[in-house]
Design a protein around this motif. Structure first.
Motif, PDB file in Angstrom:
ATOM      1  N   ALA A   1       0.833  -1.214   0.000  1.00 43.41           N
ATOM      2  CA  ALA A   1       0.000   0.000   0.000  1.00 43.41           C
ATOM      3  C   ALA A   1       0.861   1.255   0.000  1.00 43.41           C
ATOM      4  CB  ALA A   1      -0.938  -0.005   1.210  1.00 43.41           C
ATOM      5  N   PRO A   2       1.639   1.477  -1.070  1.00 42.47           N
ATOM      6  CA  PRO A   2       2.579   2.612  -1.086  1.00 42.47           C
ATOM      7  C   PRO A   2       1.924   3.976  -0.930  1.00 42.47           C
ATOM      8  CG  PRO A   2       2.341   1.649  -3.280  1.00 42.47           C
ATOM      9  CD  PRO A   2       1.687   0.705  -2.323  1.00 42.47           C
ATOM     10  N   ALA A   3       0.640   4.096  -1.233  1.00 42.80           N
ATOM     11  CA  ALA A   3      -0.050   5.380  -1.066  1.00 42.80           C
ATOM     12  C   ALA A   3      -0.813   5.449   0.251  1.00 42.80           C
ATOM     13  CB  ALA A   3      -1.008   5.615  -2.236  1.00 42.80           C
ATOM     14  N   GLY A   4      -0.580   4.471   1.141  1.00 45.27           N
ATOM     15  CA  GLY A   4      -1.169   4.518   2.469  1.00 45.27           C
ATOM     16  C   GLY A   4      -2.654   4.220   2.498  1.00 45.27           C
ATOM     17  N   GLN A   5      -3.331   4.730   3.532  1.00 47.23           N
ATOM     18  CA  GLN A   5      -4.765   4.494   3.666  1.00 47.23           C
ATOM     19  C   GLN A   5      -5.490   5.780   4.047  1.00 47.23           C
ATOM     20  OE1 GLN A   5      -6.121   1.998   6.915  1.00 47.23           O
ATOM     21  NE2 GLN A   5      -4.291   2.394   8.136  1.00 47.23           N
ATOM     22  N   SER A   6      -6.780   5.806   3.751  1.00 46.44           N
ATOM     23  CA  SER A   6      -7.609   6.976   4.039  1.00 46.44           C
ATOM     24  C   SER A   6      -8.965   6.504   4.545  1.00 46.44           C
ATOM     25  CB  SER A   6      -7.781   7.828   2.772  1.00 46.44           C
ATOM     26  OG  SER A   6      -8.367   7.067   1.732  1.00 46.44           O
ATOM     27  N   THR A   7      -9.822   7.451   4.901  1.00 46.95           N
ATOM     28  CA  THR A   7     -11.174   7.104   5.332  1.00 46.95           C
ATOM     29  C   THR A   7     -12.122   8.238   4.973  1.00 46.95           C
ATOM     30  OG1 THR A   7     -12.492   6.217   7.166  1.00 46.95           O
ATOM     31  CG2 THR A   7     -11.070   8.090   7.669  1.00 46.95           C
ATOM     32  N   GLN A   8     -13.396   8.003   5.202  1.00 42.80           N
ATOM     33  CA  GLN A   8     -14.432   8.987   4.870  1.00 42.80           C
ATOM     34  C   GLN A   8     -15.483   9.005   5.961  1.00 42.80           C
ATOM     35  OE1 GLN A   8     -16.197   8.977   0.860  1.00 42.80           O
ATOM     36  NE2 GLN A   8     -18.208   8.992   1.793  1.00 42.80           N
TER      37      GLN A   8
ATOM     38  N   PHE B   1      -8.132  11.748  15.930  1.00 40.69           N
ATOM     39  CA  PHE B   1      -7.863  10.419  16.480  1.00 40.69           C
ATOM     40  C   PHE B   1      -7.358   9.466  15.397  1.00 40.69           C
ATOM     41  CE2 PHE B   1      -9.524   6.085  16.994  1.00 40.69           C
ATOM     42  CZ  PHE B   1      -8.852   5.694  18.144  1.00 40.69           C
ATOM     43  N   PHE B   2      -8.027   9.454  14.247  1.00 40.85           N
ATOM     44  CA  PHE B   2      -7.648   8.523  13.181  1.00 40.85           C
ATOM     45  C   PHE B   2      -6.326   8.913  12.535  1.00 40.85           C
ATOM     46  CE2 PHE B   2     -12.260   7.661  13.346  1.00 40.85           C
ATOM     47  CZ  PHE B   2     -12.174   6.309  13.637  1.00 40.85           C
ATOM     48  N   TYR B   3      -6.063  10.200  12.399  1.00 39.75           N
ATOM     49  CA  TYR B   3      -4.760  10.621  11.882  1.00 39.75           C
ATOM     50  C   TYR B   3      -3.634  10.153  12.797  1.00 39.75           C
ATOM     51  CZ  TYR B   3      -6.343  13.741   8.117  1.00 39.75           C
ATOM     52  OH  TYR B   3      -6.861  14.248   6.951  1.00 39.75           O
ATOM     53  N   LYS B   4      -3.814  10.360  14.087  1.00 40.89           N
ATOM     54  CA  LYS B   4      -2.756  10.033  15.041  1.00 40.89           C
ATOM     55  C   LYS B   4      -2.628   8.526  15.243  1.00 40.89           C
ATOM     56  CE  LYS B   4      -1.945  14.388  16.097  1.00 40.89           C
ATOM     57  NZ  LYS B   4      -0.696  15.064  15.675  1.00 40.89           N
ATOM     58  N   LYS B   5      -3.752   7.833  15.326  1.00 44.91           N
ATOM     59  CA  LYS B   5      -3.746   6.411  15.680  1.00 44.91           C
ATOM     60  C   LYS B   5      -3.350   5.515  14.520  1.00 44.91           C
ATOM     61  CE  LYS B   5      -4.955   3.268  18.866  1.00 44.91           C
ATOM     62  NZ  LYS B   5      -4.353   3.206  20.223  1.00 44.91           N
ATOM     63  N   PHE B   6      -3.740   5.897  13.288  1.00 40.80           N
ATOM     64  CA  PHE B   6      -3.548   4.999  12.153  1.00 40.80           C
ATOM     65  C   PHE B   6      -2.731   5.610  11.018  1.00 40.80           C
ATOM     66  CE2 PHE B   6      -7.576   3.818  14.224  1.00 40.80           C
ATOM     67  CZ  PHE B   6      -7.244   2.548  14.637  1.00 40.80           C
ATOM     68  N   ASN B   7      -2.133   6.756  11.264  1.00 37.13           N
ATOM     69  CA  ASN B   7      -1.260   7.393  10.264  1.00 37.13           C
ATOM     70  C   ASN B   7      -1.940   7.560   8.909  1.00 37.13           C
ATOM     71  OD1 ASN B   7       0.757   7.313  12.238  1.00 37.13           O
ATOM     72  ND2 ASN B   7       1.555   5.367  11.506  1.00 37.13           N
ATOM     73  N   LEU B   8      -3.191   7.989   8.923  1.00 36.92           N
ATOM     74  CA  LEU B   8      -3.941   8.128   7.672  1.00 36.92           C
ATOM     75  C   LEU B   8      -3.352   9.215   6.782  1.00 36.92           C
ATOM     76  CD1 LEU B   8      -7.708   7.876   8.674  1.00 36.92           C
ATOM     77  CD2 LEU B   8      -6.086   6.056   8.158  1.00 36.92           C
ATOM     78  N   LYS B   9      -3.477   9.021   5.475  1.00 37.31           N
ATOM     79  CA  LYS B   9      -3.087  10.050   4.520  1.00 37.31           C
ATOM     80  C   LYS B   9      -4.139  11.150   4.445  1.00 37.31           C
ATOM     81  CE  LYS B   9       0.772   8.343   2.844  1.00 37.31           C
ATOM     82  NZ  LYS B   9       2.057   9.076   2.928  1.00 37.31           N
ATOM     83  N   ARG B  10      -5.404  10.752   4.446  1.00 38.07           N
ATOM     84  CA  ARG B  10      -6.484  11.732   4.337  1.00 38.07           C
ATOM     85  C   ARG B  10      -7.719  11.243   5.056  1.00 38.07           C
ATOM     86  NH1 ARG B  10      -6.873  15.421   0.135  1.00 38.07           N
ATOM     87  NH2 ARG B  10      -8.700  16.093   1.283  1.00 38.07           N
ATOM     88  N   VAL B  11      -8.490  12.210   5.561  1.00 36.36           N
ATOM     89  CA  VAL B  11      -9.864  11.971   5.992  1.00 36.36           C
ATOM     90  C   VAL B  11     -10.750  12.807   5.080  1.00 36.36           C
ATOM     91  CG1 VAL B  11     -11.563  12.222   7.831  1.00 36.36           C
ATOM     92  CG2 VAL B  11      -9.227  11.515   8.395  1.00 36.36           C
ATOM     93  N   TYR B  12     -11.779  12.196   4.524  1.00 34.14           N
ATOM     94  CA  TYR B  12     -12.695  12.901   3.625  1.00 34.14           C
ATOM     95  C   TYR B  12     -14.023  13.138   4.330  1.00 34.14           C
ATOM     96  CZ  TYR B  12      -9.360  11.886  -0.044  1.00 34.14           C
ATOM     97  OH  TYR B  12      -8.219  11.827  -0.797  1.00 34.14           O
ATOM     98  N   TYR B  13     -14.657  14.254   4.000  1.00 39.01           N
ATOM     99  CA  TYR B  13     -15.907  14.649   4.643  1.00 39.01           C
ATOM    100  C   TYR B  13     -16.988  14.764   3.570  1.00 39.01           C
ATOM    101  CZ  TYR B  13     -12.260  15.927   7.921  1.00 39.01           C
ATOM    102  OH  TYR B  13     -11.141  15.901   8.719  1.00 39.01           O
ATOM    103  N   SER B  14     -18.015  13.958   3.694  1.00 41.34           N
ATOM    104  CA  SER B  14     -19.072  13.919   2.686  1.00 41.34           C
ATOM    105  C   SER B  14     -20.395  14.342   3.310  1.00 41.34           C
ATOM    106  CB  SER B  14     -19.186  12.496   2.119  1.00 41.34           C
ATOM    107  OG  SER B  14     -20.238  12.401   1.192  1.00 41.34           O
ATOM    108  N   GLY B  15     -20.885  15.500   2.893  1.00 40.00           N
ATOM    109  CA  GLY B  15     -22.156  15.995   3.416  1.00 40.00           C
ATOM    110  C   GLY B  15     -23.300  15.069   3.046  1.00 40.00           C
ATOM    111  N   TYR B  16     -24.125  14.710   4.036  1.00 43.19           N
ATOM    112  CA  TYR B  16     -25.243  13.805   3.786  1.00 43.19           C
ATOM    113  C   TYR B  16     -26.308  14.477   2.926  1.00 43.19           C
ATOM    114  CZ  TYR B  16     -29.417  11.004   4.478  1.00 43.19           C
ATOM    115  OH  TYR B  16     -30.545  10.257   4.268  1.00 43.19           O
ATOM    116  N   VAL B  17     -26.747  13.766   1.911  1.00 43.20           N
ATOM    117  CA  VAL B  17     -27.814  14.240   1.030  1.00 43.20           C
ATOM    118  C   VAL B  17     -29.035  13.354   1.245  1.00 43.20           C
ATOM    119  CG1 VAL B  17     -28.542  14.659  -1.347  1.00 43.20           C
ATOM    120  CG2 VAL B  17     -26.142  15.002  -0.698  1.00 43.20           C
ATOM    121  N   PRO B  18     -30.118  13.886   1.844  1.00 48.48           N
ATOM    122  CA  PRO B  18     -31.319  13.072   2.062  1.00 48.48           C
ATOM    123  C   PRO B  18     -31.888  12.565   0.735  1.00 48.48           C
ATOM    124  CG  PRO B  18     -31.410  15.099   3.333  1.00 48.48           C
ATOM    125  CD  PRO B  18     -30.257  15.240   2.382  1.00 48.48           C
TER     126      PRO B  18
END
Length: 420
Positions: free
Chosen positions: A217-224, A243-260
């Motif tokens: 996984a040369p580009a690491g991991q991310s989450t949303q 927490f996730f950046y520090k605990k799991f060394n994530l490259k990115r966290v993405y934020y997706s606004g909920y659309v009803p």
């Protein structure tokens, strides 16, 4: 399988994948070898922009939109009345190769609903990547979504063939997840993230000793995270991200606004979409945490739980901490310069370099490209020009907002004149 049926599947499963926003620059350096197909050297992926400004794309699909879970916020939940489809492993491989050869894409982003169980689904995602690498000699970018609850063995294998892995946390808090997705366990999300983190650490350690160690996984991991579905405030969201950046060394966290998209008493009702501006403020806060040296509690905390929508988070922090200013651009360290509204990191480095040769004044700062419409209220420099330092935070905020509106009106007027 007829062409029309493949096309129908592609329409269904590409549309279902649009709700996943965690496509990103790869950060991978998987170079072409043995006359293979493609490479992922220095490339960004999925209709995004690389550091040099290029816009690139990838095939972004679900393996299937069948799912055993009934998460309230998910369009593919089992109780939702939608068209269902599923690709065979070889169909995804063929589509990827054919699209790449036609120059439609530069990689693959593959996610999936969960059918049967986590391992059954993850095994098929891994099979796609494995076939592309070993049978098609494909060296382009591959991003696989990790299935919550997948075994350590499958997660290890996934990282050997994918450039990036990601598992969507979905809801920022454990309580929100339990309310909207009672069949899911937060620990099932944590498990694959922990495995990927440990494998990356092990790979880096082994690489120092054995140069031929296979990449993992040369580009690491991310989450949303889905924002606005379960009522968390910005403080809770950014605390979870930290927490996730520090605990799991994530490259990115993405934020997706909920659309009803359908009625559910547990969710915001149709017509109450999360403002795009809120997403933007979360990303700006994320940027400040990762690159500007801010701690999450400096931007949002128990007494300031929501980000201001009318001003960006750095300006908001500065106005709440006006006692830290003004900053002398000829003396301040990098950390404090980076906290000045209107100074990006490029401007900070330019200032640090330029002041080695001379004392900087307003004219020098303009030439360096500093956004003085904001920074002027928070800095001093080598100048005889009178500087007002008696302004209250509310007054400064009003002046900056007024100036921003004036610039917008001028820009709009100029654009209209082009078509006049």
């Amino acid at each position: 399988m007829s062409f029309e049926r493949i096309k129908e599947k592609l329409n269904i499963l590409a549309d279902a994948a649009k709700y996943d926003v965690s496509c990103s620059s790869s950060g991978s350096n998987r170079a072409n070898k043995n006359k293979g197909l493609g490479d992922a050297t220095g490339m960004g992926i999925c209709h995004t922009y690389t550091e040099d400004g290029r816009c690139v794309s990838l095939l972004k699909i679900l393996l299937t939109n069948h799912c055993i879970f009934d998460c309230a916020y998910c369009v593919t939940r089992k109780s939702n009345d939608i068209k269902r489809a599923a690709f065979k492993v070889q169909e995804v491989v063929d589509l990827t190769i054919n699209f790449y050869r036609r120059n439609y894409i530069e990689g693959l982003f593959l996610s999936s609903g969960i059918f049967k169980n986590a391992d059954y689904t993850m095994e098929r995602l891994v099979s796609v990547a494995k076939k592309l690498r070993l049978e098609e000699n494909f060296n382009g970018y591959i991003h696989l979504k990790s299935i919550p609850g997948a075994s350590d063995e499958l997660m290890r294998e996934a990282g050997l063939y994918a450039d990036r892995l990601s598992v969507n946390i979905e809801i920022p808090t454990k309580e929100g997840l339990k309310r909207l997705a009672p069949d899911k366990n937060r620990e099932d999300f944590i498990k694959p993230m922990k495995k990927v983190k440990n494998e990356i650490i092990q790979y880096k350690a082994e690489k120092k000793i054995i140069r031929s160690t296979p990449k993992y996984a040369p580009a690491g991991q991310s989450t949303q995270m889905i924002i606005g579905a379960s009522g968390e405030n910005d403080y809770q969201i950014m605390t979870a991200s930290n927490f996730f950046y520090k605990k799991f060394n994530l490259k990115r966290v993405y934020y997706s606004g909920y659309v009803p998209i359908s009625y559910d008493s547990r969710l915001p009702q149709i017509g109450t979409e999360v403002p795009m501006l809120r997403e933007n403020r979360l990303y700006q806060t994320d940027w400040l945490m990762r690159f500007y040296g801010f701690h999450v509690n400096e931007i949002v905390n128990e007494t300031h739980q929501h980000l201001d929508l009318d001003i960006d988070p750095k300006l908001s922090w500065a106005l709440r901490n006006i006692h830290e200013f003004p900053v002398d651009v000829n003396r301040a360290d990098k950390r404090m310069l980076a906290r000045v509204p209107g100074l990006g990191m490029k401007s900070v480095y330019k200032i640090l370099h330029a002041r080695k040769f001379r004392q900087l004044n307003w004219e020098h700062l303009k030439r360096l490209g500093v956004a003085l419409n904001r920074a002027q209220y928070f800095i001093v420099c080598n100048s005889n020009v009178y500087e007002r330092r008696d302004l209250e935070p509310t007054k400064i905020k009003g002046l900056i907002l007024q100036n921003s509106k004036s610039k917008f009106r001028k820009a709009t007027s100029s654009q209209l004149n082009l078509f006049g």
